[in-house]
Design a protein around this motif. Structure first.
Motif, PDB file in Angstrom:
ATOM      1  N   GLY A 165      11.398  25.940  -3.392  1.00 19.01           N
ATOM      2  CA  GLY A 165      12.640  26.002  -2.628  1.00 19.01           C
ATOM      3  C   GLY A 165      13.240  24.644  -2.337  1.00 19.01           C
ATOM      4  O   GLY A 165      13.878  24.442  -1.294  1.00 19.01           O
ATOM      5  N   ILE A 166      13.059  23.676  -3.263  1.00 16.16           N
ATOM      6  CA  ILE A 166      13.642  22.350  -3.094  1.00 16.16           C
ATOM      7  C   ILE A 166      14.413  22.010  -4.364  1.00 16.16           C
ATOM      8  O   ILE A 166      14.281  22.684  -5.391  1.00 16.16           O
ATOM      9  N   SER A 167      15.201  20.944  -4.304  1.00 17.84           N
ATOM     10  CA  SER A 167      16.001  20.580  -5.468  1.00 17.84           C
ATOM     11  C   SER A 167      15.116  19.903  -6.518  1.00 17.84           C
ATOM     12  O   SER A 167      14.146  19.211  -6.195  1.00 17.84           O
ATOM     13  N   THR A 168      15.502  20.095  -7.777  1.00 21.34           N
ATOM     14  CA  THR A 168      14.758  19.465  -8.865  1.00 21.34           C
ATOM     15  C   THR A 168      14.814  17.951  -8.759  1.00 21.34           C
ATOM     16  O   THR A 168      13.825  17.257  -8.990  1.00 21.34           O
ATOM     17  N   THR A 169      15.977  17.426  -8.400  1.00 21.01           N
ATOM     18  CA  THR A 169      16.139  15.972  -8.275  1.00 21.01           C
ATOM     19  C   THR A 169      15.199  15.413  -7.221  1.00 21.01           C
ATOM     20  O   THR A 169      14.532  14.398  -7.427  1.00 21.01           O
ATOM     21  N   TRP A 170      15.135  16.081  -6.080  1.00 23.65           N
ATOM     22  CA  TRP A 170      14.291  15.590  -4.990  1.00 23.65           C
ATOM     23  C   TRP A 170      12.826  15.654  -5.380  1.00 23.65           C
ATOM     24  O   TRP A 170      12.059  14.713  -5.116  1.00 23.65           O
ATOM     25  N   TYR A 171      12.421  16.744  -6.050  1.00 24.23           N
ATOM     26  CA  TYR A 171      11.032  16.840  -6.491  1.00 24.23           C
ATOM     27  C   TYR A 171      10.733  15.770  -7.542  1.00 24.23           C
ATOM     28  O   TYR A 171       9.657  15.156  -7.535  1.00 24.23           O
ATOM     29  N   THR A 172      11.681  15.516  -8.434  1.00 21.35           N
ATOM     30  CA  THR A 172      11.497  14.483  -9.449  1.00 21.35           C
ATOM     31  C   THR A 172      11.267  13.122  -8.799  1.00 21.35           C
ATOM     32  O   THR A 172      10.438  12.333  -9.250  1.00 21.35           O
ATOM     33  N   PHE A 173      12.010  12.843  -7.722  1.00 26.11           N
ATOM     34  CA  PHE A 173      11.810  11.589  -6.989  1.00 26.11           C
ATOM     35  C   PHE A 173      10.370  11.479  -6.488  1.00 26.11           C
ATOM     36  O   PHE A 173       9.779  10.397  -6.513  1.00 26.11           O
ATOM     37  N   LEU A 174       9.812  12.585  -6.035  1.00 25.73           N
ATOM     38  CA  LEU A 174       8.427  12.562  -5.560  1.00 25.73           C
ATOM     39  C   LEU A 174       7.477  12.179  -6.691  1.00 25.73           C
ATOM     40  O   LEU A 174       6.597  11.331  -6.510  1.00 25.73           O
ATOM     41  N   GLU A 175       7.636  12.801  -7.850  1.00 27.59           N
ATOM     42  CA  GLU A 175       6.758  12.491  -8.977  1.00 27.59           C
ATOM     43  C   GLU A 175       6.956  11.061  -9.467  1.00 27.59           C
ATOM     44  O   GLU A 175       6.023  10.447  -9.999  1.00 27.59           O
ATOM     45  N   GLN A 176       8.159  10.536  -9.311  1.00 30.31           N
ATOM     46  CA  GLN A 176       8.448   9.176  -9.765  1.00 30.31           C
ATOM     47  C   GLN A 176       8.003   8.114  -8.764  1.00 30.31           C
ATOM     48  O   GLN A 176       8.133   6.917  -9.034  1.00 30.31           O
ATOM     49  N   GLY A 177       7.503   8.531  -7.612  1.00 27.50           N
ATOM     50  CA  GLY A 177       7.050   7.566  -6.617  1.00 27.50           C
ATOM     51  C   GLY A 177       8.180   6.922  -5.841  1.00 27.50           C
ATOM     52  O   GLY A 177       7.996   5.835  -5.274  1.00 27.50           O
ATOM     53  N   ARG A 178       9.337   7.594  -5.788  1.00 23.96           N
ATOM     54  CA  ARG A 178      10.450   7.053  -5.016  1.00 23.96           C
ATOM     55  C   ARG A 178      10.139   7.127  -3.518  1.00 23.96           C
ATOM     56  O   ARG A 178       9.257   7.847  -3.073  1.00 23.96           O
TER      57      ARG A 178
ATOM     58  N   PRO B 226       0.810  -1.222   0.000  1.00 20.27           N
ATOM     59  CA  PRO B 226       0.000   0.000   0.000  1.00 20.27           C
ATOM     60  C   PRO B 226       0.837   1.263   0.000  1.00 20.27           C
ATOM     61  O   PRO B 226       0.434   2.285  -0.546  1.00 20.27           O
ATOM     62  N   ARG B 227       2.036   1.220   0.614  1.00 18.98           N
ATOM     63  CA  ARG B 227       2.882   2.406   0.640  1.00 18.98           C
ATOM     64  C   ARG B 227       3.407   2.737  -0.752  1.00 18.98           C
ATOM     65  O   ARG B 227       3.474   3.906  -1.137  1.00 18.98           O
ATOM     66  N   LEU B 228       3.766   1.683  -1.518  1.00 23.32           N
ATOM     67  CA  LEU B 228       4.226   1.900  -2.888  1.00 23.32           C
ATOM     68  C   LEU B 228       3.111   2.484  -3.745  1.00 23.32           C
ATOM     69  O   LEU B 228       3.331   3.434  -4.515  1.00 23.32           O
ATOM     70  N   GLU B 229       1.909   1.934  -3.627  1.00 30.34           N
ATOM     71  CA  GLU B 229       0.785   2.441  -4.404  1.00 30.34           C
ATOM     72  C   GLU B 229       0.456   3.883  -4.016  1.00 30.34           C
ATOM     73  O   GLU B 229       0.103   4.711  -4.866  1.00 30.34           O
ATOM     74  N   ARG B 230       0.575   4.199  -2.732  1.00 25.76           N
ATOM     75  CA  ARG B 230       0.288   5.562  -2.288  1.00 25.76           C
ATOM     76  C   ARG B 230       1.319   6.533  -2.861  1.00 25.76           C
ATOM     77  O   ARG B 230       0.981   7.648  -3.263  1.00 25.76           O
ATOM     78  N   ARG B 231       2.597   6.122  -2.899  1.00 24.11           N
ATOM     79  CA  ARG B 231       3.632   7.002  -3.467  1.00 24.11           C
ATOM     80  C   ARG B 231       3.397   7.218  -4.961  1.00 24.11           C
ATOM     81  O   ARG B 231       3.601   8.323  -5.476  1.00 24.11           O
ATOM     82  N   ARG B 232       2.963   6.166  -5.661  1.00 29.39           N
ATOM     83  CA  ARG B 232       2.657   6.316  -7.082  1.00 29.39           C
ATOM     84  C   ARG B 232       1.491   7.279  -7.294  1.00 29.39           C
ATOM     85  O   ARG B 232       1.493   8.095  -8.220  1.00 29.39           O
TER      86      ARG B 232
END
Length: 261
Positions: A53-66, A6-12
């Motif tokens: 005010g956050i890094s692009t890489t870190w935000y990208t991880f959020l969109e990628q469901g990391r 469920p945590r993986l699905e929630r991140r996605r």
């Protein structure tokens, strides 16, 4: 048997929501200069990250469901950058929460709640569940929503998008349908990986071009009160006021009541 985390699905689901909101936020919305050469709809990831005010890489991880866990401050900064409304902010926080709760929850309708619509006759009244199943209704509601209660396991979203009578009953069909789908989409985001929601999503999107297009937009909406135009079986147009009330012990169940304007 394959099980779903469920945590993986929630991140996605969180990533899908952020991406949808970013793509629907224009540079003009946030005070940035636009360009006719832009290939990306809405904001670029680096633009949103800079605004938050956050890094692009870190935000990208959020969109990628990391597996990254944003703080409340970061979530607030992203919400501010996206100009999210209050319901959208609440949805964002819910998706970002670490929750191992079961993906499927039994839709038990308490007998005392099931009796309420009958008590409200002749005002149309019905109770819907989290996935818009019609759990209880009175005779006036069955007459108002022609055809919606004629099937086994009736579902309001399925009726709105797939039943041929819905567009005749609802003169403002597109507006009503978008609202129903937005509320269904909001609830589905709270149940990532739920087979019940996935089946309904696939059914609606496969049979309705509008549902397929609007689902990807990931609009957020909550239950509300307002005014709705309806058309009777005799062809008479009526304007009704409606109000929605959440069931205290089952907040995803909603009682909706109509009365003449």
């Amino acid at each position: 048997m394959t099980t779903t985390d469920p945590r993986l699905e929630r991140r996605r689901e969180l990533g899908a929501f952020l991406r949808a909101r970013r793509e629907h936020t224009t540079p003009r919305d946030v005070g940035l200069p636009g360009s006719a050469r832009r290939r990306t709809p809405g904001l670029r990831r680096e633009e949103l990250a800079a605004l938050a005010g956050i890094s692009t890489t870190w935000y990208t991880f959020l969109e990628q469901g990391r597996d990254v866990r944003p703080s409340h401050q970061v979530l607030s900064a992203i919400a501010d950058a996206l100009r999210l409304a209050r319901p959208e902010r609440a949805h964002l926080r819910a998706l970002a929460a670490e929750d191992d709760a079961p993906l499927e929850r039994h839709e038990f309708l308490a007998p005392e709640v099931a009796d309420v619509p009958a008590l409200l006759d002749p005002s149309p009244a019905y109770v819907t569940g989290s996935s818009y199943d019609l759990l209880a209704w009175n005779a006036a509601a069955a007459e108002l929503l022609r055809g919606a209660t004629d099937t086994t396991g009736p579902n309001l979203a399925r009726w709105v998008f797939l039943h041929p009578l819905a567009r005749d009953v609802l003169p403002d069909w597109a507006l009503v349908a978008q609202g129903v789908l937005a509320r269904l989409r909001t609830n589905a985001g709270k149940h990532p990986g739920s087979a019940r929601f996935l089946r309904l999503e696939h059914e609606l999107r496969a049979a309705s071009p509008e549902a397929d297009a609007w689902w990807a937009r990931y609009d957020i909406a909550t239950d509300r009160s307002g005014i709705k135009r309806v058309r009777t079986a005799a062809g008479e147009e009526r304007t009704l006021r409606f109000a929605s009330f959440r069931v205290a012990d089952q907040p995803e169940q909603v009682l909706t009541v109509y009365r003449p304007d």
